[in-house]
Structure formats: C-alpha cells, structure tokens
Design an enzyme around this catalytic site. Sequence first.
Site, PDB file in Angstrom:
ATOM      1  N   GLY A 157       0.838  -1.198   0.000  1.00 15.68           N
ATOM      2  CA  GLY A 157       0.000   0.000   0.000  1.00 15.68           C
ATOM      3  C   GLY A 157       0.869   1.242   0.000  1.00 15.68           C
ATOM      4  O   GLY A 157       2.001   1.225  -0.486  1.00 15.68           O
ATOM      5  N   SER A 158       0.352   2.286   0.595  1.00 19.74           N
ATOM      6  CA  SER A 158       1.048   3.569   0.525  1.00 19.74           C
ATOM      7  C   SER A 158       2.253   3.598   1.470  1.00 19.74           C
ATOM      8  O   SER A 158       2.268   2.908   2.495  1.00 19.74           O
ATOM      9  CB  SER A 158       0.091   4.700   0.893  1.00 19.74           C
ATOM     10  OG  SER A 158      -0.368   4.517   2.208  1.00 19.74           O
ATOM     11  N   THR A 159       3.223   4.415   1.126  1.00 21.30           N
ATOM     12  CA  THR A 159       4.423   4.543   1.960  1.00 21.30           C
ATOM     13  C   THR A 159       4.044   5.083   3.336  1.00 21.30           C
ATOM     14  O   THR A 159       4.588   4.640   4.348  1.00 21.30           O
ATOM     15  CB  THR A 159       5.453   5.440   1.241  1.00 21.30           C
ATOM     16  OG1 THR A 159       5.869   4.747   0.057  1.00 21.30           O
ATOM     17  CG2 THR A 159       6.676   5.709   2.104  1.00 21.30           C
ATOM     18  N   VAL A 173       1.247   4.653   5.135  1.00 20.57           N
ATOM     19  CA  VAL A 173       0.711   3.604   6.006  1.00 20.57           C
ATOM     20  C   VAL A 173       1.814   2.584   6.326  1.00 20.57           C
ATOM     21  O   VAL A 173       1.902   2.089   7.450  1.00 20.57           O
ATOM     22  CB  VAL A 173      -0.540   2.934   5.383  1.00 20.57           C
ATOM     23  CG1 VAL A 173      -0.992   1.757   6.237  1.00 20.57           C
ATOM     24  CG2 VAL A 173      -1.667   3.943   5.257  1.00 20.57           C
ATOM     25  N   GLY A 174       2.680   2.322   5.359  1.00 21.51           N
ATOM     26  CA  GLY A 174       3.817   1.421   5.612  1.00 21.51           C
ATOM     27  C   GLY A 174       4.648   1.921   6.793  1.00 21.51           C
ATOM     28  O   GLY A 174       5.052   1.148   7.662  1.00 21.51           O
ATOM     29  N   GLU A 223       5.635  -3.533   0.739  1.00 13.38           N
ATOM     30  CA  GLU A 223       5.756  -3.219  -0.683  1.00 13.38           C
ATOM     31  C   GLU A 223       4.983  -1.924  -0.879  1.00 13.38           C
ATOM     32  O   GLU A 223       3.757  -1.914  -0.800  1.00 13.38           O
ATOM     33  CB  GLU A 223       5.181  -4.382  -1.496  1.00 13.38           C
ATOM     34  CG  GLU A 223       5.718  -4.434  -2.901  1.00 13.38           C
ATOM     35  CD  GLU A 223       4.904  -3.584  -3.827  1.00 13.38           C
ATOM     36  OE1 GLU A 223       5.310  -2.415  -4.039  1.00 13.38           O
ATOM     37  OE2 GLU A 223       3.888  -4.046  -4.322  1.00 13.38           O
ATOM     38  N   GLU A 250       4.237  10.260  -5.704  1.00 17.49           N
ATOM     39  CA  GLU A 250       3.510   9.237  -6.447  1.00 17.49           C
ATOM     40  C   GLU A 250       2.096   9.750  -6.694  1.00 17.49           C
ATOM     41  O   GLU A 250       1.389  10.131  -5.751  1.00 17.49           O
ATOM     42  CB  GLU A 250       3.463   7.955  -5.614  1.00 17.49           C
ATOM     43  CG  GLU A 250       2.790   6.810  -6.322  1.00 17.49           C
ATOM     44  CD  GLU A 250       2.764   5.533  -5.482  1.00 17.49           C
ATOM     45  OE1 GLU A 250       2.458   5.619  -4.283  1.00 17.49           O
ATOM     46  OE2 GLU A 250       3.053   4.470  -6.038  1.00 17.49           O
TER      47      GLU A 250
HETATM   48  P1  NDP Z   1      -3.429   2.651   1.862  1.00 19.99           P
HETATM   49  O1  NDP Z   1      -2.004   2.417   2.076  1.00 19.99           O
HETATM   50  O2  NDP Z   1      -4.150   3.512   2.806  1.00 19.99           O
HETATM   51  O3  NDP Z   1      -4.215   1.244   1.859  1.00 19.99           O
HETATM   52  C1  NDP Z   1      -3.662  -0.025   1.635  1.00 19.99           C
HETATM   53  C2  NDP Z   1      -4.273  -1.027   2.609  1.00 19.99           C
HETATM   54  O4  NDP Z   1      -3.928  -0.697   3.950  1.00 19.99           O
HETATM   55  C3  NDP Z   1      -5.796  -1.059   2.610  1.00 19.99           C
HETATM   56  O5  NDP Z   1      -6.242  -2.364   2.860  1.00 19.99           O
HETATM   57  C4  NDP Z   1      -6.118  -0.145   3.764  1.00 19.99           C
HETATM   58  O6  NDP Z   1      -7.405  -0.346   4.276  1.00 19.99           O
HETATM   59  C5  NDP Z   1      -5.074  -0.542   4.753  1.00 19.99           C
HETATM   60  N1  NDP Z   1      -4.793   0.465   5.786  1.00 19.99           N
HETATM   61  C6  NDP Z   1      -4.993   1.802   5.741  1.00 19.99           C
HETATM   62  N2  NDP Z   1      -4.580   2.375   6.886  1.00 19.99           N
HETATM   63  C7  NDP Z   1      -4.116   1.390   7.681  1.00 19.99           C
HETATM   64  C8  NDP Z   1      -3.549   1.337   8.976  1.00 19.99           C
HETATM   65  N3  NDP Z   1      -3.364   2.440   9.700  1.00 19.99           N
HETATM   66  N4  NDP Z   1      -3.184   0.148   9.486  1.00 19.99           N
HETATM   67  C9  NDP Z   1      -3.334  -0.975   8.764  1.00 19.99           C
HETATM   68  N5  NDP Z   1      -3.869  -0.997   7.526  1.00 19.99           N
HETATM   69  C10 NDP Z   1      -4.246   0.165   6.981  1.00 19.99           C
HETATM   70  O7  NDP Z   1      -3.644   3.136   0.417  1.00 19.99           O
HETATM   71  P2  NDP Z   1      -4.875   4.006  -0.116  1.00 19.99           P
HETATM   72  O8  NDP Z   1      -5.900   3.081  -0.521  1.00 19.99           O
HETATM   73  O9  NDP Z   1      -5.307   5.019   0.866  1.00 19.99           O
HETATM   74  O10 NDP Z   1      -4.203   4.768  -1.305  1.00 19.99           O
HETATM   75  C11 NDP Z   1      -3.487   5.956  -1.055  1.00 19.99           C
HETATM   76  C12 NDP Z   1      -2.249   6.025  -1.869  1.00 19.99           C
HETATM   77  O11 NDP Z   1      -1.447   4.900  -1.574  1.00 19.99           O
HETATM   78  C13 NDP Z   1      -2.451   5.944  -3.354  1.00 19.99           C
HETATM   79  O12 NDP Z   1      -2.731   7.165  -3.901  1.00 19.99           O
HETATM   80  C14 NDP Z   1      -1.127   5.420  -3.794  1.00 19.99           C
HETATM   81  O13 NDP Z   1      -0.235   6.483  -3.913  1.00 19.99           O
HETATM   82  C15 NDP Z   1      -0.692   4.509  -2.690  1.00 19.99           C
HETATM   83  N6  NDP Z   1      -0.958   3.092  -2.950  1.00 19.99           N
HETATM   84  C16 NDP Z   1       0.087   2.312  -3.295  1.00 19.99           C
HETATM   85  C17 NDP Z   1      -0.116   0.996  -3.583  1.00 19.99           C
HETATM   86  C18 NDP Z   1       0.998   0.109  -3.981  1.00 19.99           C
HETATM   87  O14 NDP Z   1       0.759  -0.925  -4.572  1.00 19.99           O
HETATM   88  N7  NDP Z   1       2.214   0.431  -3.654  1.00 19.99           N
HETATM   89  C19 NDP Z   1      -1.444   0.411  -3.567  1.00 19.99           C
HETATM   90  C20 NDP Z   1      -2.479   1.307  -3.124  1.00 19.99           C
HETATM   91  C21 NDP Z   1      -2.213   2.600  -2.856  1.00 19.99           C
HETATM   92  P3  NDP Z   1      -8.611   0.543   3.668  1.00 19.99           P
HETATM   93  O15 NDP Z   1      -8.901  -0.016   2.352  1.00 19.99           O
HETATM   94  O16 NDP Z   1      -9.705   0.361   4.630  1.00 19.99           O
HETATM   95  O17 NDP Z   1      -8.115   1.965   3.613  1.00 19.99           O
END
Ligand code: NDP
Length: 797
Positions: free
Chosen positions: A245-247, A249-250, A267, A398
């Site tokens: 997911g996003s950096t 949240v990572g 990742e 990004e």
């Molecule tokens: P997030 O990183 O927020 O979401 C990815 C996953 O993490 C989702 O399942 C989300 O749940 C979950 N999540 C969110 N917050 C937390 C937390 N505090 N603790 C544990 N899990 C959590 O990505 P977004 O969907 O908000 O997208 C935002 C940006 O992230 C995009 O614009 C893009 O730049 C980047 N992104 C990058 C990805 C990649 O493959 N590298 C993939 C997706 C996004 P929920 O769905 O409920 O939010």
Amino acid sequence: MEIKEIFDTMVYGPAPESAAPAVDYLESHNRTFDLFINGEWTKPNSKQYMESHNPANKELLAKFAEADEKDVDKAVKAAKEALPKWAALSGFERAKYLYAIARQIQKHSRLFAVLETLDNGKPIRETRDIDIPIVVRHFYHHAGWAKLRDTELRDYKEVGVIGQIIPWNFPLMMLAWKVAPALAMGNTVVLKPAEYTSLTALLFAEICEKVGLPKGVFNIVTGKGTVAGTALVNHKDVNKVAFTGSTNVGKIIRREIAGSGKKISLELGGKSPFIVFEDADIDSAIEGIVDAIWFNQGQVCCAGSRLLVQESIAEKFYAKLKDRMLNLRVGNPMDKAIDMGAIVDEAQFKTIDKLVKLGISEGCEIYQAKNAVPKNGFFYPPTLFTDVSTSATIAQEEIFGPVLVAMTFRSHNEAVALANNSRYGLAASVWTENINLALDVAPKIKAGMVWINCTNQMDASAGFGGYRESGFGREGGKEGLYEYVKLKIEDEFSSKPTVPKAVKTKSEKKSKSILEDIDRTSKLYIGGKQARPDGGYSLNVMNAFGEYIGEVSEGNRKDIRNAVEAAHAEKSWAGMTGHTRAQVLYYIAENLAIRSEEFAERIMEMTNQSLESAEEEVEKSIERIYTYAAFADKYDGQAHSTVQRMVTLAMPEAVGVMGIVCPDENPLLGFISTVIPAIAMGNNVVVIPSEKHPFSATDFYQILETSDVPGGTVNIVTGHKDELAKEMAKHYNIDGIWYFGTKEGCKDIEFLAADSMKRTWLNFGKYRNWLDNAQGEGEEFLRHATEIKNIWIPYGA
Ligand code: NDP
C-alpha cells in the site's frame, strides 16, 4: 453503422463482456457478505456493513462486513489454532491444496475477472488476460514450492500466523502474491482486503471452502484499515505482517510494531523512471509507455510514471506520444476494446486531480487526451506533463493515476542521476538498442526491478519489491519465500548473552603487560584515517571486574555523519569483483593471524576470560573471515525461469552504506561476524563496536590499514552504543542497519528507521552463540547484506 463506414472511419464498435455471471453471483448472496473466520461465514461483531460500488457507473455492487478488534481477535485465534496441524503437514499435502486452489481459480477465471472489473473499474481485457492468469500462475508456482520446502529450504520452518493487508489496485493478484507463499511455507493467514475492493477476496474464500482447505488456515476480515488493519497489525499472536500500500501507512505499521519481534515486509509506492535513449526503437518505447503508465489507469506501484527522454529526440518523441494518447480509448471497463477504465473511487480521482492542478500551478506544461472520456464514472484522461523541473511536486510524489511526468537528459550519467533522484526505488525501464548501454545503466539504478526494452514484467518465479521508501522484502521467486520462513536454529538462540567466565588473577597480569606502552585513548576510524572525536571527549573502559583499563573516543552525531560521508565517498569497493574482495579478506585474515597473540591478550584484558577461550575467539574470527572470503565470489544470483520470453537475472547487490551495531559478547568475534559479511558483499559500513569491550575493534584499524581495505569501506565510531545507533537509524543516507543489543534498543532502531524506510536486522533480545558456526555465520548474513535486483532482458524469438 455499415461495414463500409467502419472501414472508412476505423472506429471500434462496442464489445461488451457480460456482467451476468457476476451479477448472479452477487444476487445469490443477497449482495451481502460476512467475514470468513475459521472456515465459517461469520457476522461482524459491530453488525455494520460497508458498501462496494462500481466506479465505472457508481452503482452499488454489494455490502460487506465491517470487522472490528473482536473479529480480528477471533480470526487470529482461529489461525493460531490451525497452525500446528497445517505446519505439520508434509510439503506434498500442502502442495495438493495449493494446486487445487490454482485449478479452481482457473476454472472460475471468467467470474473472477468480471467481478474484479466491476469492483475495481479496470478493463476486463486486463483482469481477464493479466490479473487472473498471474493469480493462477502464483498458486501453481507455490504449490511447487510447498512440495520443495522440505528439501530446498531444509534449515527453515514456518513463521506462524501471518497478518496480510492488501491494496485495491490489484485486489486478487495482491492476495495471491501474499497468500500463496505464506500457505506454501506452512503458515496460516488472516487477510484484510482493501475496502474499495473486497469482493474477489470473498469469492476466493469460497474456493478455499470448495477445496476443503482446513478451517482456520485462511481467514478474511473485511473492513477499515484504521480499525481492522490496525488491530491485525498489532495483535500479539500475529508473527509477521505483510503489507502492500502507501508509503505513509507502511511507515505507520513499521512504527506500530517496532520492537515486537514481528517479521515485516512492505511493498510500498514508487516513482519509477522510464528512460528512453536516443537510439531506442521509438515505436516500441511509445507502446512501452502505454503499458507503463496507462495500464490499470496508472494505479500501479511500479508504473513508469517519470519519463526521461534523451534531449536529442525529445520533441519527436513527445509528438508521437501525444498522437498515441489520442488513440487511447477510455470508457466502460467491461468493453473488451477499452484501453483505460475507471479510477477506483472518487477519493482517488480527487487525489489525482489535485496533484495535476498542482503540476499546472508549478508551471509544468500539460497535455491531456480528453477525447470521449465518459462523464458518469470516475474516468480520468491520459495526461502528460512536459517542462517539469526535478524539484516539482509531480516529479517527486507518487500520483497513482494516468499521469506521466516527462523530463529530458543529455548524457547517460545524467539519466542515471535523474533516475535515482527519488526517495523511492521500485522499478525502472531502460530503452536502447545498445545492450552495452542498457547493461551499464541497469546496475547503477537503485531499484528492485529493471526492465530492459520492456516494462511492468512480473512473474511468480521472480522477486518483486523495492529499495528505499518503496519498502523492503521481495514477493515471488525463491527470494520471496524467505519472507515466510525462519531459520530453525533461531529456536536455539538464548535469552541471555553467553559471557565467557572471568578469571581474576590471570587477566590482571596480562592487562598490565599490554598497557605498559600504549596510548590509552583510541581514536575513531573514519575514511581510512584515525580521527579525534568531534566532541573531544573520551569514555573509560573497564574490565569484567570494573577496573579501569583504558579510554576510547566518545563519538557523537557529527562523527556518525562524517563516517557516513566517508562511506559514501568511497566508490571502489562495491565495484570490485567478488574475487578481488575475497583476496582482501584473506589478507585481513592473514594479518590477524600474524597478530593473534596480541588480539587474544586484548580480549583477556577486556573480558578477563582465560587465555584458552581468548585464543579460541581469535582463531574462530580468522576462520569466520575465511568463510566470507569464500562466499565473496560464490553468493551469486540466478536466472529465473519466468513465463515470459526473458532472461530474468536475480542479482544480489550490496545494500549500499550500512550501519552495523556490534554485539557486546565476544568483542573480536562479534565485530568480525557482523562487519565481514557486510563488506564481503560490497557494502561500505559504519560500525559501532561493543561499548563494553571496544578495543578489539580499535586495534583492528591497523589490520584494515595493512590489508588493502580502501579508506572509507570500514568506518568505526566508538562511544555510547545505543545513542550512536539511534543516530544511525535516523540518518537518511544509511541504507540498512544491523543491531545486536537490547530489546529496548531494537524497538528504538525499528521505530526511528521507519522515517527513511531503511532495512533493519536485529536480534530482538535473543543472543547467538557466536562461537557456533551454525548460529554465527552463513547465508542469512549475506541475505541481509544484499538486495536482490531482478533485471529483465528480452531473449529468444
Ligand atoms: P493505503 O495504504 O491507505 O491502503 C492499503 C491497505 O492498507 C488497505 O487495505 C487499507 O485499508 C489498509 N490500511 C490503511 N490504513 C491502515 C492502517 N493504519 N493500518 C493498517 N492498515 C491500513 O492506500 P490508499 O488506498 O489510501 O491509497 C493511497 C495512496 O497509496 C495511493 O494514492 C497510492 O499512492 C498509494 N498506494 C500504493 C499501492 C501500492 O501498490 N504500492 C497500492 C495502493 C495505494 P482501507 O482499504 O480500509 O483503507
């Protein structure tokens, strides 16, 4: 429209895929889904349900359960209970389940593809031809790894309960990348899908039921990241967290579980360069860009979102690209002849639009192919920015949408510099007809994947993952399996350090003789020179009985900074062949052997251990250097057997500049066991030696000086270990850090390293017996000293 008319205009007719099977499927569930826990469909504790919409037309698709902390607890308990039996199955038995899952997904592939397209908005052409086939391939491939684990990874075992959190851009594919290797290696799983796109994960749970996967081995908790995701990450019985997911949240997750001892792989995002040299096949490169940035509407972590074009061809290239953009078809994702579908959700649409407007306000030149972009759903036109400065927000952030940001370069060195001018390091595409140029550039780019004359290549047999703020860990390939196993020997690590017995009389006698004519304050060692500490202070060093035996310099933040600069300034070591590095290491061993008596006496002086055990430590140190001299030219890569016609080279590369915080036990052997494997792989290091017993490291300056080790390859800063370690963890120019110390120290390091997303390797309050080869050396050390870069080169017809 008549056929003649179609030939005249060459317009596409509609070619819609039927949504009926997916609609029937949703209806058969009353469009409502519960949690999948312990093999049962379970109502959520909150009684709340969330909604999933089709982003192409905003229609409600289904409702799914919103899990809270209690549901997550239930799911983790189920996974924990299921673990012993699942882990005890033979690899063959687990392989049969994975194979059955692969077959069932294959059988229902059209339903999966349609459901994914409805839920996510991506074209059916992509879900049908790319996403779902990759998912199937992953389960087949890992059925094989399940079978082979007991022979190919015989020293390893499962990690335990794995908490997995996945994003919305490749919902089922991300599930497969995480679930297949986890189950294959004998772990059990609790998965949280993204809230925009949970539906195919729920269909996948039904496949697990169908193949009779034992209850509790795989569980799904749908819901919000901030609730279910957080609860999963922090659950005490989760042994590893795998996140895509996003950096941002990572980083949150990294900090939340700092010091817990949980394994973690991240990742994250990217801003990957797509480099076009003047001798590239321009038409192929243009098609490459279509795949790089307009595939999945640009919502791809490894999207080639930064176009770097050689100045000599830039104008011609931009003109062709704009022409091509006009021919991209944006619209109903269920139409088989559509190039781009809808953005996943209104929130993401707005994020993209905001960044695009920012790009305009920052003076970048915009071009959008706005023709026939539907108004009803969240459709965003293909967008190109030119005249972009390297510091523009859109060149650094990004965007995660169909927005390409273009810059030019003159020389190939400038191309590399621009490519690396990013906090990310996920992927890169290099386009040139000159193989020498391509293979010169590929190793210089800091990225986990480099695609030569191709882009967005991924396969179950090749590792995928990044450097820097793109995260750490790999998914796919043998390198990806290590994320889901741990060494069996770890169970033998002790909760207390093994300290050799102190013998009073003997050590007193020895310490006096050695101290007679030496300068008692040893300096720091930076850039191949002894240096006074910035603060000008020193620390007393005591023996095991608390008696004063000398002083070392007390290094501070500035000394760490100087050492890091020196390590970066040294450019030759990483470029040497393994053979050359091996010779230097043998030379170090030889010089240590010549002075072994003196080093043994020093160990006795500091630790008051017996002469025999001090001599054993020196002898073991020499042996250990031999181990890594041997490995220096043997820890090599692999050509992966991917499904594409490519040679996919998995190359272990040095991490870069590494911080090494040595253990306190075994002053010499602890230093050697941690520093030597790191430099054997081509890293330059900044070392904090044992705070209690620093003299073995400071005596080592002379060995380094006389053994042809380039100045700057090994830098040593003595002082308060944990204070200095924290400075290293915070430092943005250190790429990885190893820490062997206290539990609290581990927590601080992991927490502070989250900012720059540096790789960490720590002991979590567990202590090795450094004298035991099984615990004190091996490939594990080399794996942590390297990053695997996969270089994809087209090969064959
Ligand atoms: P997030 O990183 O927020 O979401 C990815 C996953 O993490 C989702 O399942 C989300 O749940 C979950 N999540 C969110 N917050 C937390 C937390 N505090 N603790 C544990 N899990 C959590 O990505 P977004 O969907 O908000 O997208 C935002 C940006 O992230 C995009 O614009 C893009 O730049 C980047 N992104 C990058 C990805 C990649 O493959 N590298 C993939 C997706 C996004 P929920 O769905 O409920 O939010």
